[in-house]
Enzyme design. Structure first.
Site, mmCIF file in Angstrom:
data_model
loop_
_atom_site.group_PDB
_atom_site.id
_atom_site.type_symbol
_atom_site.label_atom_id
_atom_site.label_comp_id
_atom_site.label_asym_id
_atom_site.label_seq_id
_atom_site.Cartn_x
_atom_site.Cartn_y
_atom_site.Cartn_z
ATOM 1 N N TYR A 192 37.326 -18.534 59.230
ATOM 2 C CA TYR A 192 35.947 -18.235 59.629
ATOM 3 C C TYR A 192 35.635 -18.658 61.060
ATOM 4 O O TYR A 192 34.513 -19.037 61.370
ATOM 5 C CB TYR A 192 34.948 -18.882 58.656
ATOM 6 C CG TYR A 192 35.181 -18.469 57.221
ATOM 7 C CD1 TYR A 192 34.894 -17.172 56.801
ATOM 8 C CD2 TYR A 192 35.728 -19.343 56.294
ATOM 9 C CE1 TYR A 192 35.121 -16.780 55.488
ATOM 10 C CE2 TYR A 192 35.966 -18.961 54.991
ATOM 11 C CZ TYR A 192 35.663 -17.681 54.587
ATOM 12 O OH TYR A 192 35.888 -17.296 53.294
ATOM 13 N N TYR A 216 26.500 -24.071 60.174
ATOM 14 C CA TYR A 216 26.594 -24.978 59.011
ATOM 15 C C TYR A 216 26.766 -26.441 59.397
ATOM 16 O O TYR A 216 27.170 -27.267 58.566
ATOM 17 C CB TYR A 216 27.796 -24.616 58.108
ATOM 18 C CG TYR A 216 28.149 -23.160 58.045
ATOM 19 C CD1 TYR A 216 27.338 -22.257 57.365
ATOM 20 C CD2 TYR A 216 29.296 -22.672 58.662
ATOM 21 C CE1 TYR A 216 27.672 -20.915 57.311
ATOM 22 C CE2 TYR A 216 29.639 -21.332 58.616
ATOM 23 C CZ TYR A 216 28.819 -20.461 57.935
ATOM 24 O OH TYR A 216 29.150 -19.128 57.886
ATOM 25 N N GLY A 227 36.732 -20.395 47.181
ATOM 26 C CA GLY A 227 35.828 -21.461 47.619
ATOM 27 C C GLY A 227 36.424 -22.850 47.591
ATOM 28 O O GLY A 227 35.727 -23.837 47.841
ATOM 29 N N ARG A 234 30.620 -22.089 63.710
ATOM 30 C CA ARG A 234 30.441 -22.825 62.453
ATOM 31 C C ARG A 234 29.559 -24.064 62.579
ATOM 32 O O ARG A 234 28.896 -24.427 61.629
ATOM 33 C CB ARG A 234 31.801 -23.180 61.830
ATOM 34 C CG ARG A 234 32.597 -21.948 61.419
ATOM 35 C CD ARG A 234 33.784 -22.255 60.515
ATOM 36 N NE ARG A 234 33.351 -22.741 59.223
ATOM 37 C CZ ARG A 234 33.413 -23.998 58.844
ATOM 38 N NH1 ARG A 234 33.923 -24.913 59.645
ATOM 39 N NH2 ARG A 234 32.969 -24.352 57.655
ATOM 40 N N CYS A 236 25.133 -20.666 77.006
ATOM 41 C CA CYS A 236 23.875 -21.139 77.567
ATOM 42 C C CYS A 236 22.837 -21.422 76.503
ATOM 43 O O CYS A 236 21.804 -20.750 76.447
ATOM 44 C CB CYS A 236 23.363 -20.136 78.573
ATOM 45 S SG CYS A 236 24.201 -20.389 80.118
ATOM 46 N N GLU A 251 40.360 -15.921 44.327
ATOM 47 C CA GLU A 251 40.168 -15.367 45.670
ATOM 48 C C GLU A 251 40.076 -16.434 46.752
ATOM 49 O O GLU A 251 39.020 -16.638 47.344
ATOM 50 C CB GLU A 251 38.860 -14.573 45.698
ATOM 51 C CG GLU A 251 38.995 -13.196 45.166
ATOM 52 C CD GLU A 251 37.639 -12.562 44.958
ATOM 53 O OE1 GLU A 251 37.621 -11.424 44.496
ATOM 54 O OE2 GLU A 251 36.613 -13.206 45.246
ATOM 55 N N PRO A 252 41.148 -17.119 47.024
ATOM 56 C CA PRO A 252 41.112 -18.137 48.067
ATOM 57 C C PRO A 252 41.133 -17.516 49.463
ATOM 58 O O PRO A 252 41.893 -16.577 49.711
ATOM 59 C CB PRO A 252 42.414 -18.911 47.820
ATOM 60 C CG PRO A 252 43.330 -17.888 47.200
ATOM 61 C CD PRO A 252 42.466 -16.966 46.401
ATOM 62 N N GLY A 253 40.300 -18.010 50.336
ATOM 63 C CA GLY A 253 40.346 -17.582 51.737
ATOM 64 C C GLY A 253 40.703 -18.776 52.604
ATOM 65 O O GLY A 253 41.825 -18.932 53.092
ATOM 66 N N ARG A 254 39.716 -19.673 52.703
ATOM 67 C CA ARG A 254 39.871 -20.865 53.536
ATOM 68 C C ARG A 254 41.107 -21.688 53.177
ATOM 69 O O ARG A 254 41.807 -22.189 54.045
ATOM 70 C CB ARG A 254 38.611 -21.725 53.337
ATOM 71 C CG ARG A 254 38.429 -22.836 54.325
ATOM 72 C CD ARG A 254 37.303 -23.759 53.843
ATOM 73 N NE ARG A 254 36.102 -23.055 53.487
ATOM 74 C CZ ARG A 254 35.076 -22.857 54.321
ATOM 75 N NH1 ARG A 254 35.114 -23.332 55.534
ATOM 76 N NH2 ARG A 254 34.003 -22.198 53.916
HETATM 77 N N1 LLP Z 1 35.402 -14.427 47.207
HETATM 78 C C1 LLP Z 1 34.207 -14.022 47.623
HETATM 79 C C2 LLP Z 1 33.507 -12.979 46.894
HETATM 80 C C3 LLP Z 1 33.629 -14.597 48.770
HETATM 81 O O1 LLP Z 1 32.436 -14.193 49.175
HETATM 82 C C4 LLP Z 1 34.336 -15.603 49.477
HETATM 83 C C5 LLP Z 1 33.777 -16.201 50.678
HETATM 84 C C6 LLP Z 1 35.594 -15.975 49.009
HETATM 85 C C7 LLP Z 1 36.097 -15.371 47.865
HETATM 86 C C8 LLP Z 1 36.472 -16.984 49.692
HETATM 87 O O2 LLP Z 1 35.912 -18.237 49.849
HETATM 88 P P1 LLP Z 1 36.842 -19.372 50.496
HETATM 89 O O3 LLP Z 1 38.009 -19.597 49.581
HETATM 90 O O4 LLP Z 1 37.299 -18.886 51.830
HETATM 91 O O5 LLP Z 1 35.958 -20.546 50.641
HETATM 92 N N2 LLP Z 1 31.653 -18.444 57.006
HETATM 93 C C9 LLP Z 1 31.578 -19.558 56.077
HETATM 94 C C10 LLP Z 1 32.215 -19.216 54.747
HETATM 95 C C11 LLP Z 1 31.654 -17.986 54.102
HETATM 96 C C12 LLP Z 1 32.341 -17.637 52.819
HETATM 97 C C13 LLP Z 1 32.038 -16.255 52.394
HETATM 98 N N3 LLP Z 1 32.647 -15.858 51.180
HETATM 99 C C14 LLP Z 1 32.210 -20.789 56.718
HETATM 100 O O6 LLP Z 1 32.639 -20.714 57.842
HETATM 101 O O7 LLP Z 1 32.245 -21.861 56.098
#
Ligand code: LLP
Length: 437
Positions: free
Chosen positions: A390, A334, A248, A330, A361, A290-293
Site C-alpha cells: 500500500y 492512517y 488483513g 500512509r 508542500c 486473501e492476504p495482501g500485506r
Molecule cells: N480482501 C479484501 C476484500 C480487501 O479489501 C483487502 C484489503 C484484503 C483482502 C487484503 O488485506 P491485507 O491482507 O492486505 O491487510 N491502504 C491500507 C489498507 C487497505 C486495505 C484494503 N483492503 C493501508 O495502507 O493500510
C-alpha cells in the site's frame, strides 16, 4: 524475525537487502527507490500453501493485489500457485498480462461498473464477489445477454470489530462493504442470486479489516458465517461449497507490533469451520484466504536521500527526504508508524528521535513520526522498512512528483520491475484547448 533486527551489511558497512548494497542501488537508480525482496515474497506465498497442505483442506490463498499491483508481483505469486483478488479492470488486466489463470482471479469491489463486470465476464474470472443488490441484477443481465453463467460469491458483513484503524476496518455493521448477516440482507441476497439462472453461486466471502492483530474477530466472523451457512441449507436447501475468509493479517512495522502469524489465524479459523461442520453435518467447504500485506509488506524497503534537517528546540527535529506522501500516503491517511535506519551506516547508534517529513508542500506530508535514528546529515540514505504494501500502490503525482522506480532484488541481483516515471509521462495526458492559444 523483524526485518530491521538483522540489518546485514557489506564490507563498506552499507545495508544489504536481498543481498544488494542499498546505497549503491540508491546511487545508481536515484531515490525515492523501492526494493522488493523476491525470496521473502515467495516464502510468504509458500507458508500459505504449506498451511493448507498440513491442515489437509482444499484451500488456496488469493493474493490481495491492491497491496502492490505490478506485472512482476502477479507473475511471482502465480508461479507460487496463488490466485489473486482484483478490484478493478486495471488490476484484472495486469494480472492477465502476467499470465494469471483467470479461474484463479476473484473480482471484488463495493461498486463494480458495467465495464468491470463485462471485463470480468470476458476474462472468465473464478468469481465475481457480489457486494450489493444492484449487482445481482446487473451481473445476471450481462451474463444472460452473453449466454454465460457467471460464477459469483456473496460478500457478507459478519458484524465484528477488527480493532484496527477506522479507515481499514470492513467487517462491522457500519461498513460500505457487503450484506449484513444480522439484518437479513445476506439471506435475501442469496435467495435473489439462486433465483437467477445466469448466476452460479459458488460461495461466501468476508474480510474483516486490515492490519488486524487479534484472534477474536477472526474467530467470531468464522463462527457467524458458519451459522449462516447452516441457515442457508436449512431454509433454502442450498449447500455453500466455498468460504473466503478474507485477509488483513497484521505484520511488523515497529518493535511494539506483535501480530499473530497469518498461518495461525488460518489454523484457528479452519478449526471453527470444522467444529460447525461436525456438529451440523455439513461438508467442509473449500477455503480461500486473501492476504495482501502479509505477502508483500515486509518484503519492501523504501530508500530516500536526506535533505534538510531542522531542529526545533524543545519541539522536534524534522528530517526531510526526497519523497513523501506522494509515494507513501500512509501516515497522512492512517498515522502509520515505521522503523528506519541510515542505509549508509545502519549500525550507528540511534541518538535522536525524529520526524521524517517528505518534500510536498503541506504540513501533513509526514512519512513517520518519532522514529529513532542516528544524527542525520544531508546526503544520508534513509531506509524505511516494511514498505512493500500500500505504498507504491497508492503513490500519486502530487506536486507533480514522479512515481518512484521499483527494483526486484534477489541473491545480490537487482532488476527494475517498475521504471521511474518520466516528466514526459507526467505530462502526457495534459491538453491545451485551442482557446488557450
Ligand atoms: N480482501 C479484501 C476484500 C480487501 O479489501 C483487502 C484489503 C484484503 C483482502 C487484503 O488485506 P491485507 O491482507 O492486505 O491487510 N491502504 C491500507 C489498507 C487497505 C486495505 C484494503 N483492503 C493501508 O495502507 O493500510
Amino acid at each position: 524475525m523483524k526485518v530491521w533486527e538483522q540489518k546485514p551489511v557489506n564490507d563498506e558497512g552499507h545495508l544489504l537487502f536481498g543481498g544488494c548494497d542499498t546505497v549503491a542501488l540508491a546511487k545508481q537508480h536515484g531515490t525515492p527507490l523501492y526494493l522488493m525482496d523476491e525470496d521473502r515474497i515467495r516464502e510468504a506465498c509458500r507458508a500459505f500453501r504449506r498451511t493448507f497442505a498440513a491442515l489437509g483442506v482444499d484451500g488456496m490463498a488469493l493474493y490481495a493485489s491492491k497491496a502492490f499491483s505490478t506485472l512482476a508481483i502477479y507473475r511471482i505469486v502465480a508461479q507460487e500457485g496463488l490466485g489473486v483478488d482484483v478490484v478493478s479492470e486495471g488490476e484484472l488486466r495486469t494480472a492477465l498480462a502476467a499470465g494469471t489463470n483467470p479461474a484463479d482471479i476473484y473480482f471484488h469491489g463495493n461498486n463494480k461498473t458495467e465495464d468491470d463486470i463485462a471485463a470480468a465476464l470476458d476474462a472468465g474470472v473464478g468469481s465475481l464477489v457480489i457486494d450489493a443488490f444492484e449487482e445481482i441484477e446487473a451481473i445476471a443481465a450481462l451474463a444472460r445477454e452473453r449466454s454465460q453463467i457467471a460464477r459469483v460469491s456473496v460478500r457478507v458483513k459478519p458484524g465484528v470489530e477488527a480493532h484496527t484503524h477506522e479507515y481499514i476496518t470492513t467487517g462491522s455493521d457500519d461498513s460500505k462493504f457487503g450484506f449484513g448477516l444480522a439484518d437479513g440482507c445476506a439471506m435475501r441476497a442469496v435467495e435473489a442470486i439462486l433465483a437467477q439462472p445466469s448466476l452460479k453461486l459458488i460461495g461466501l466471502h468476508y474480510h474483516i479489516g486490515s492490519q488486524v492483530f487479534e484472534r477474536e474477530p477472526y474467530a467470531l466472523a468464522a463462527d457467524r458465517t458458519m451459522h449462516f451457512v447452516r441457515a442457508i441449507r436449512d431454509t433454502l436447501g442450498f449447500e455453500i461449497e466455498e468460504i473466503n475468509l478474507g485477509g488483513g493479517f497484521g505484520i511488523h512495522y515497529v518493535d511494539a507490533d506483535a501480530p499473530i502469524e497469518a498461518v495461525k489465524h488460518i489454523q484457528m479459523m479452519v478449526e471453527v469451520l470444522r467444529t460447525h461442520c461436525d456438529k451440523y453435518g455439513l461438508p467442509l467447504p473449500r477455503i480461500k484466504v486473501e492476504p495482501g500485506r502479509s505477502i508483500v509488506g515486509e518484503a519492501g524497503l523504501a530508500l530516500y536521500t536526506v535533505g534538510t534537517v531542522k531542529e526545533l528546540p524543545g519541539i522536534r527535529t524534522y528530517v526531510s527526504v526526497d519523497g513523501g506522501m506522494a509515494d507513501n500516503p500512509r501516515y497522512a491517511l492512517y498515522q502509520a508508524e515505521y522503523s528506519a535506519c541510515l542505509a549508509n551506516r545502519p549500525h550507528d547508534a540511534n541518538e535522536t528521535t525524529v520526524t521524517v517529513a517528505g518534500r510536498c508542500c503541506e504540513s501533513g506530508d509526514i512519512l513517520t513520526k518519532n522514529v529513532a535514528l542516528p544524527a542525520c546529515r544531508r546526503g544520508d540514505t534513509l531506509a524505511i522498512f516494511t514498505a512493500g504494501a500500500y505504498q507504491y500502490a497508492m503513490a500519486s503525482n502530487y506536486n507533480r512528483l514522479r512515481r518512484p522506480a521499483v527494483l526486484l532484488v534477489r541473491n545480490g541481483q537487482a532488476a527494475p520491475i517498475v521504471e521511474r516515471e518520466s516528466y514526459e509521462q507526467i505530462m502526457q495526458n495534459d491538453r491545451l484547448p485551442d482557446w488557450l492559444g
